[in-house]
Design a protein around this motif. Structure first.
Motif, mmCIF file in Angstrom:
data_model
loop_
_atom_site.group_PDB
_atom_site.id
_atom_site.type_symbol
_atom_site.label_atom_id
_atom_site.label_comp_id
_atom_site.label_asym_id
_atom_site.label_seq_id
_atom_site.Cartn_x
_atom_site.Cartn_y
_atom_site.Cartn_z
ATOM 1 N N ASP A 27 -31.462 -57.396 67.122
ATOM 2 C CA ASP A 27 -30.737 -56.543 66.098
ATOM 3 C C ASP A 27 -31.231 -56.903 64.808
ATOM 4 N N VAL A 30 -34.923 -55.184 64.155
ATOM 5 C CA VAL A 30 -34.741 -53.895 63.875
ATOM 6 C C VAL A 30 -34.179 -53.368 62.517
ATOM 7 N N GLN A 34 -36.094 -51.327 59.789
ATOM 8 C CA GLN A 34 -35.841 -49.877 60.095
ATOM 9 C C GLN A 34 -36.216 -49.115 59.130
ATOM 10 N N LEU A 37 -39.942 -48.512 59.803
ATOM 11 C CA LEU A 37 -39.965 -47.991 61.195
ATOM 12 C C LEU A 37 -40.098 -46.454 61.108
ATOM 13 N N ILE A 94 -30.570 -50.137 69.988
ATOM 14 C CA ILE A 94 -31.963 -50.396 69.680
ATOM 15 C C ILE A 94 -32.973 -49.596 70.594
ATOM 16 N N PHE A 97 -34.309 -46.047 69.436
ATOM 17 C CA PHE A 97 -35.367 -45.486 68.547
ATOM 18 C C PHE A 97 -36.508 -45.164 69.198
ATOM 19 N N THR A 158 -43.117 -59.363 65.483
ATOM 20 C CA THR A 158 -43.462 -58.102 64.730
ATOM 21 C C THR A 158 -44.520 -58.592 63.666
ATOM 22 N N ARG A 173 -44.864 -49.116 67.897
ATOM 23 C CA ARG A 173 -43.445 -49.080 67.725
ATOM 24 C C ARG A 173 -42.647 -48.990 69.031
ATOM 25 N N ILE A 177 -39.788 -51.929 70.527
ATOM 26 C CA ILE A 177 -38.722 -51.541 70.616
ATOM 27 C C ILE A 177 -38.123 -51.946 72.203
#
Length: 447
Positions: A27, A30, A34, A37, A94, A97, A158, A173, A177
């Motif tokens: 979480d 992300v 975000q 992204l 999550i 996405f 990441t 991406r 995810i």
């Protein structure tokens, strides 16, 4: 092998921290990326109109409202099953996405908000049930260190996935995810293996139910101590929005950093996590000193705010004002430095850990028999201002945000010190832990 009730409770706190570490590895990562992204999705799909800050704002505002029902939900599910159910909601949030559809993102922002309300209410209840007045600061520090270390793992992942990329392509991406969604799913099962914790005898003797919990939540909300502490809780939410949703993307949008700009988003998240973990561990190891010091909690708050104030000043100088909106070609006051930027991430993280651990500590001491309600109210105020901070971030520049945060932090520190000095210091001992609520919120029990 565990030999005593204390040891079992300490193990429960460690287990809780491990569960949260797994869930928030996904979480927090992300959340940190975000805005970046969503901007990348928009480049590939112009019809995708979601704004990263707006979606985060919706999530936290729904989260804030859900916290009013959190105690009622926990009274039905219990803290262990409540946290497991909430983890399911986080996993759905999550994975959505990967659909890259506007309707899906906005739908799961609501699901994520409701899940957060249940999760954090149950967490606060479980943590206080496994603590007493002598070890609450230590236990919160242990939990916080585990929780914030989650950002290390997700952002390291990441960091390498985004290496050398000026934009985040679709394949990258989706891979990120799917991996993070899988990690969140694992946490569902981890929560189910937590030990059940017994409630204090006074709580067991009372009739419990959703309506009773809602009434008790309101009665805690209108106490003098919570009203004053709300000032501190407001700033905690504002700086959280800045630290976890605005600052790292602003670094990534500063084009002066060149090809490493997007990679610095993940590195910033790592540095924030290091600051959070370091801050939490310092409080664990120095717990005895803080408990013996007359202004122990206040000293931690002042130190944390000082570090954040230093970070605000350096960010003001290092990043351009328009970096909070998107790709910025503006010049900053000084030549942007990645070293300064990452140092600010560390300072923000350390300061955030000081605020959150001491907020939990003071409400646990003030309301030991109403831990579910007091923790829910703390998260309500904090989350409301996190959501407000995200909405505002879409409309005002980075420098303006910093000029609001600095004085707000000073006022919040003074509010905390007032409560800490006049209500809790030299008053609470381990012997009156069980009767603490009689002195501070007697009106709750009489009604």
């Amino acid at each position: 092998m565990l030999h005593s009730g204390f040891d079992k409770k300490l193990w429960n706190v460690i287990s809780l921290g491990l569960c949260f570490m797994i869930l928030f590895t996904a979480d927090y990562t992300v959340t940190n990326m975000q805005k970046t992204l969503i901007s990348s999705i928009h480049e590939d799909k112009p019809e995708f109109t979601v704004d990263g800050y707006t979606s985060l704002g919706i999530t936290y505002l729904v989260f804030a409202l859900s916290l009013w029902l959190g105690p009622s939900m926990v009274s039905l599910t219990g803290p262990r099953y409540g946290m497991a159910l909430a983890a399911v909601g986080y996993t759905i949030y999550i994975l959505a996405f990967n659909l890259e559809e506007s309707w899906a993102i906005y739908a799961v922002t609501v699901i994520g908000g409701v899940a957060g309300g249940l999760l954090w209410t149950a967490e606060g209840n479980y943590l206080v049930l496994n603590s007493d007045s002598t070890n609450i600061s230590r236990n919160v520090g242990i939990f916080w260190a585990f929780l914030q270390s989650s950002s290390l793992f997700g952002n390291i992942f990441t960091f390498f996935k985004f290496e050398g990329k000026r934009r985040i392509d679709a394949d990258t991406r989706h891979q990120v995810i799917w991996v993070l969604g899988g990690v969140a799913a694992v946490s569902v099962f981890a929560f189910l293996f937590l030990r059940e914790s017994k409630k204090p005898k006074d709580e067991l003797d009372e009739a419990r139910g959703p309506l009773v919990e809602l009434k008790k939540t309101w009665m805690v909300f209108i106490t003098k101590e919570i009203i004053i502490l709300n000032i501190t809780f407001c700033f905690t939410g504002m700086q959280h929005a800045f630290t976890y949703g605005v600052y790292s993307p602003s670094v990534g949008f500063t084009t002066a950093f060149g090809n490493q700009a997007k990679q610095l988003v993940a590195l910033s998240g790592i540095c924030i996590a290091v600051g959070e973990v370091f801050g939490g561990m310092c409080q664990v190891f120095l717990n005895r000193i803080f408990t013996r010091c007359k202004l122990g909690r206040s000293a931690v708050i002042i130190f944390g705010f000082t570090l954040q104030l230093l970070a605000f000043i350096l960010i003001f100088l290092n990043l351009p004002d328009s970096a909070s909106y998107g790709e910025s070609y503006e010049k900053s006051i000084i030549q942007p430095s990645s070293v300064v930027a990452m140092s600010c991430s560390f300072l923000l993280g350390f300061g955030d850990s000081c605020l959150n651990t001491q907020n939990f500590s003071i409400i646990a001491v003030l309301f030991p028999l109403n831990s579910t309600q007091s923790c829910a109210l703390y998260k309500f105020i904090k989350s409301f201002f996190v959501g407000l901070g995200f909405f505002v971030s879409s409309h005002i520049g980075l420098h303006t945000q910093l000029m609001v945060l600095a004085p707000a932090g000073a006022i919040s520190a003074l509010a905390f010190m007032y409560v800490d000095k006049n209500v809790t210091k030299a008053k609470w001992t381990n012997e009156d832990w069980d009767s603490a609520e009689e002195e501070t919120v007697g009106t709750i029990r009489s009604k």
